[in-house]
Design a protein around this motif. Structure first.
Motif, PDB file in Angstrom:
ATOM      1  N   VAL A  21      12.088   8.378   0.503  1.00 59.68           N
ATOM      2  CA  VAL A  21      12.193   9.133  -0.742  1.00 59.68           C
ATOM      3  C   VAL A  21      10.840   9.645  -1.219  1.00 59.68           C
ATOM      4  O   VAL A  21      10.708  10.800  -1.639  1.00 59.68           O
ATOM      5  CB  VAL A  21      12.848   8.256  -1.826  1.00 59.68           C
ATOM      6  CG1 VAL A  21      12.897   8.987  -3.159  1.00 59.68           C
ATOM      7  CG2 VAL A  21      14.240   7.834  -1.397  1.00 59.68           C
ATOM      8  N   ARG A  22       9.829   8.788  -1.182  1.00 61.68           N
ATOM      9  CA  ARG A  22       8.502   9.183  -1.679  1.00 61.68           C
ATOM     10  C   ARG A  22       7.433   8.593  -0.761  1.00 61.68           C
ATOM     11  O   ARG A  22       6.835   7.558  -1.080  1.00 61.68           O
ATOM     12  CB  ARG A  22       8.296   8.737  -3.116  1.00 61.68           C
ATOM     13  CG  ARG A  22       7.027   9.278  -3.735  1.00 61.68           C
ATOM     14  CD  ARG A  22       6.891   8.943  -5.217  1.00 61.68           C
ATOM     15  NE  ARG A  22       5.603   9.317  -5.742  1.00 61.68           N
ATOM     16  CZ  ARG A  22       5.249  10.538  -6.120  1.00 61.68           C
ATOM     17  NH1 ARG A  22       6.128  11.517  -6.036  1.00 61.68           N
ATOM     18  NH2 ARG A  22       4.049  10.796  -6.602  1.00 61.68           N
ATOM     19  N   PRO A  23       7.182   9.190   0.402  1.00 62.68           N
ATOM     20  CA  PRO A  23       6.238   8.628   1.370  1.00 62.68           C
ATOM     21  C   PRO A  23       4.803   8.560   0.871  1.00 62.68           C
ATOM     22  O   PRO A  23       4.004   7.784   1.408  1.00 62.68           O
ATOM     23  CB  PRO A  23       6.363   9.577   2.571  1.00 62.68           C
ATOM     24  CG  PRO A  23       6.947  10.837   2.026  1.00 62.68           C
ATOM     25  CD  PRO A  23       7.828  10.419   0.888  1.00 62.68           C
ATOM     26  N   ALA A  68       0.828  -1.208   0.000  1.00 62.16           N
ATOM     27  CA  ALA A  68       0.000   0.000   0.000  1.00 62.16           C
ATOM     28  C   ALA A  68       0.861   1.257   0.000  1.00 62.16           C
ATOM     29  O   ALA A  68       0.544   2.241  -0.672  1.00 62.16           O
ATOM     30  CB  ALA A  68      -0.939  -0.008   1.211  1.00 62.16           C
ATOM     31  N   VAL A  69       1.958   1.238   0.751  1.00 59.55           N
ATOM     32  CA  VAL A  69       2.848   2.396   0.792  1.00 59.55           C
ATOM     33  C   VAL A  69       3.523   2.600  -0.558  1.00 59.55           C
ATOM     34  O   VAL A  69       3.655   3.730  -1.046  1.00 59.55           O
ATOM     35  CB  VAL A  69       3.900   2.220   1.908  1.00 59.55           C
ATOM     36  CG1 VAL A  69       4.984   3.289   1.802  1.00 59.55           C
ATOM     37  CG2 VAL A  69       3.233   2.298   3.275  1.00 59.55           C
ATOM     38  N   ILE A  70       3.958   1.518  -1.192  1.00 64.35           N
ATOM     39  CA  ILE A  70       4.620   1.633  -2.496  1.00 64.35           C
ATOM     40  C   ILE A  70       3.690   2.278  -3.521  1.00 64.35           C
ATOM     41  O   ILE A  70       4.080   3.180  -4.262  1.00 64.35           O
ATOM     42  CB  ILE A  70       5.082   0.247  -2.990  1.00 64.35           C
ATOM     43  CG1 ILE A  70       6.231  -0.265  -2.132  1.00 64.35           C
ATOM     44  CG2 ILE A  70       5.515   0.314  -4.464  1.00 64.35           C
ATOM     45  CD1 ILE A  70       6.650  -1.684  -2.463  1.00 64.35           C
ATOM     46  N   LEU A 101      10.351  -0.807   1.518  1.00 65.85           N
ATOM     47  CA  LEU A 101       9.423   0.009   2.300  1.00 65.85           C
ATOM     48  C   LEU A 101      10.141   1.221   2.896  1.00 65.85           C
ATOM     49  O   LEU A 101       9.652   2.355   2.794  1.00 65.85           O
ATOM     50  CB  LEU A 101       8.794  -0.831   3.409  1.00 65.85           C
ATOM     51  CG  LEU A 101       7.957  -0.073   4.451  1.00 65.85           C
ATOM     52  CD1 LEU A 101       6.760   0.601   3.795  1.00 65.85           C
ATOM     53  CD2 LEU A 101       7.514  -1.003   5.564  1.00 65.85           C
ATOM     54  N   ILE A 102      11.294   0.993   3.521  1.00 66.98           N
ATOM     55  CA  ILE A 102      12.061   2.099   4.112  1.00 66.98           C
ATOM     56  C   ILE A 102      12.462   3.103   3.041  1.00 66.98           C
ATOM     57  O   ILE A 102      12.403   4.323   3.248  1.00 66.98           O
ATOM     58  CB  ILE A 102      13.291   1.542   4.849  1.00 66.98           C
ATOM     59  CG1 ILE A 102      12.851   0.691   6.036  1.00 66.98           C
ATOM     60  CG2 ILE A 102      14.204   2.675   5.308  1.00 66.98           C
ATOM     61  CD1 ILE A 102      13.978  -0.063   6.704  1.00 66.98           C
ATOM     62  N   LEU A 103      12.855   2.591   1.879  1.00 63.97           N
ATOM     63  CA  LEU A 103      13.255   3.470   0.789  1.00 63.97           C
ATOM     64  C   LEU A 103      12.104   4.376   0.360  1.00 63.97           C
ATOM     65  O   LEU A 103      12.278   5.592   0.191  1.00 63.97           O
ATOM     66  CB  LEU A 103      13.748   2.640  -0.392  1.00 63.97           C
ATOM     67  CG  LEU A 103      14.160   3.424  -1.649  1.00 63.97           C
ATOM     68  CD1 LEU A 103      15.365   4.302  -1.346  1.00 63.97           C
ATOM     69  CD2 LEU A 103      14.469   2.466  -2.793  1.00 63.97           C
ATOM     70  N   PHE A 104      10.916   3.811   0.199  1.00 66.75           N
ATOM     71  CA  PHE A 104       9.770   4.611  -0.232  1.00 66.75           C
ATOM     72  C   PHE A 104       9.353   5.602   0.850  1.00 66.75           C
ATOM     73  O   PHE A 104       8.986   6.746   0.542  1.00 66.75           O
ATOM     74  CB  PHE A 104       8.596   3.704  -0.597  1.00 66.75           C
ATOM     75  CG  PHE A 104       8.548   3.362  -2.060  1.00 66.75           C
ATOM     76  CD1 PHE A 104       7.792   4.115  -2.951  1.00 66.75           C
ATOM     77  CD2 PHE A 104       9.257   2.287  -2.562  1.00 66.75           C
ATOM     78  CE1 PHE A 104       7.757   3.817  -4.292  1.00 66.75           C
ATOM     79  CE2 PHE A 104       9.229   1.976  -3.909  1.00 66.75           C
ATOM     80  CZ  PHE A 104       8.479   2.746  -4.780  1.00 66.75           C
ATOM     81  N   LEU A 105       9.386   5.188   2.118  1.00 64.64           N
ATOM     82  CA  LEU A 105       9.022   6.111   3.190  1.00 64.64           C
ATOM     83  C   LEU A 105       9.999   7.275   3.271  1.00 64.64           C
ATOM     84  O   LEU A 105       9.635   8.380   3.680  1.00 64.64           O
ATOM     85  CB  LEU A 105       8.987   5.361   4.524  1.00 64.64           C
ATOM     86  CG  LEU A 105       7.816   4.399   4.732  1.00 64.64           C
ATOM     87  CD1 LEU A 105       7.988   3.637   6.034  1.00 64.64           C
ATOM     88  CD2 LEU A 105       6.481   5.143   4.738  1.00 64.64           C
TER      89      LEU A 105
END
Length: 303
Positions: A289-291, A241-243, A283-287
Motif C-alpha cells: 500500500v505504501r512502500p 524501517a519500512v513502516i 510489512l507486506i501490507l506497507f510494501l
C-alpha cells in the motif's frame, strides 16, 4: 479487554519492545540512506553486542545488586564501541570493494556476512543458549494501570536518549550535514570536498554501535542469548524501517515504536503464536500500500 490486561499495559509493553526495534532499525535505515544497501548482517551485530556484553560481564566475576545499573551502563558503552568498530571492519572488508558492483552482488554479500557472523559466533561460543551474567529484575510498580519496573524505565530512557542524540547529530551538526549530503548525491558531495568514504565509515560505526547497545540491553532484560538471536530482530528492524520510511531517521524511530505496539495488541487479540505472523503481515501490507513508509519520500534510483 480483560481487567488483567488494561490498555495502558499493552501500550507500555509495545513501547518497551519497540524501543529495541527502533535502535536496531536505525542502523538499517542509516546505511540504506547513505549507500542504498540492505545490510542483512545488521541484526547479527545486535547478537554480537549481546555476546560482547556477556564476555565483559563474565570477566568481572559478578556484580552486586546495588551496582547493577551502573555496571550495565558502563558495559553498554564499551560494547557500543566494540560493535561500532566491528561494523567498520565489515564495511571495509565486505562492502567497500563491491560498492560499484551490481546491487545484487552487495545483497548476496550482506547475506553471506550475516551467516559468517552467526556461525563464527557459534564456533566461538557454542550452540547452546547462554544465561546472561547480569539480569535486570526489580519490584513492579503500577502507573496508570500498567505494571512496570524502574529497570524497564531506565532501559527505555537509555534507548530514547541514544535515538535523540543520533537525531541531533544528523540534524544539528556538520557531520550530520555531510551525511545528508552524501545520502542525497555522493558524487556531488565528493566534488564539494566531502570525504564520502569517511562519512560511510562513520555511518556504519554509529548504526552498528546502536545495534550492539540494544543487544546488551536485551540480554540483560530477557536473561538469555544465543547465536541466532540476531536473525529475527534483524527482520523486525527491517520491518520497522519500512513502516516508518527506510532512510528517514525520525520515521524509523516511529516505525520501531509502532511495530512494538502492533505486536503487543496483535498478540493480545490473536495469541502469542501469531506474533511474528502479525508483524510480517504488516510489512507486506506497507510494501503493497505504501512502500515509502509513513514518513519516507519517493526518491530517484541511483545509477
Amino acid at each position: 479487554m480483560t481487567p488483567a490486561t488494561p490498555v495502558t499495559q499493552l501500550v507500555w509493553n509495545g513501547l518497551f519492545v519497540g524501543s529495541f526495534y527502533a535502535l536496531v532499525a536505525l542502523g538499517y535505515s542509516m546505511v540504506y540512506g547513505i549507500v542504498r544497501l540492505l545490510n542483512f548482517a545488521h541484526g547479527d551485530l545486535y547478537m554480537l553486542g549481546a555476546f560482547v556484553g556477556f564476555a565483559i560481564l563474565g570477566a568481572t566475576g559478578g556484580v552486586s545488586p546495588a551496582m547493577t545499573l551502573p555496571v550495565l551502563l558502563a558495559v553498554l558503552l564499551v560494547t557500543m564501541l566494540v560493535t561500532g568498530l566491528a561494523g567498520v571492519v565489515l564495511e571495509r572488508i565486505a562492502y567497500r570493494p563491491l560498492r560499484r558492483a551490481p546491487r545484487l552482488s552487495l545483497l548476496i554479500t550482506a547475506v553471506g556476512a550475516s551467516f559468517a557472523l552467526e556461525y563464527g559466533m557459534r564456533a566461538a561460543a557454542g550452540a547452546d543458549p547462554r544465561v546472561y551474567p547480569l539480569r535486570l529484575g526489580g519490584t513492579p510498580m503500577e502507573v496508570l494501570g500498567a505494571r512496570l519496573t524502574l529497570q524497564q524505565l531506565v532501559l527505555v530512557g537509555v534507548a530514547v536518549a541514544l535515538m535523540a542524540g543520533l537525531d541531533l547529530l544528523v540534524t544539528r551538526t556538520g557531520e550530520g550535514r555531510a551525511m545528508r549530503a552524501v545520502a542525497l548525491d555522493p558524487r556531488t558531495s565528493s566534488l564539494m570536498g566531502i570525504d564520502v568514504d569517511a562519512v560511510i565509515t562513520r555511518t556504519f560505526f554509529l548504526g552498528s554501535a546502536l545495534a550492539g547497545g540494544a543487544g546488551v540491553m536485551a540480554g540483560a532484560y530477557y536473561g538469555k542469548i544465543d547465536f541466532l538471536m540476531g536473525f529475527l530482530i534483524g527482520l523486525k528492524a527491517f520491518t520497522a524501517a519500512v513502516i516508518g520510511g527506510i532512510g528517514n531517521i525520525p520515521g524509523t524511530m516511529l516505525g520501531g515504536l509502532l511495530l512494538g505496539l502492533l505486536e503487543s495488541f496483535g498478540t493480545f487479540w490473536l495469541g502469542g503464536e501469531w506474533r511474528d505472523v502479525f508483524a510480517f503481515g504488516v510489512l507486506i501490507l506497507f510494501l503493497t500500500v505504501r512502500p515509502t513508509g509513513l514518513l519516507g519520500e519517493r526518491v530517484a534510483e541511483r545509477v
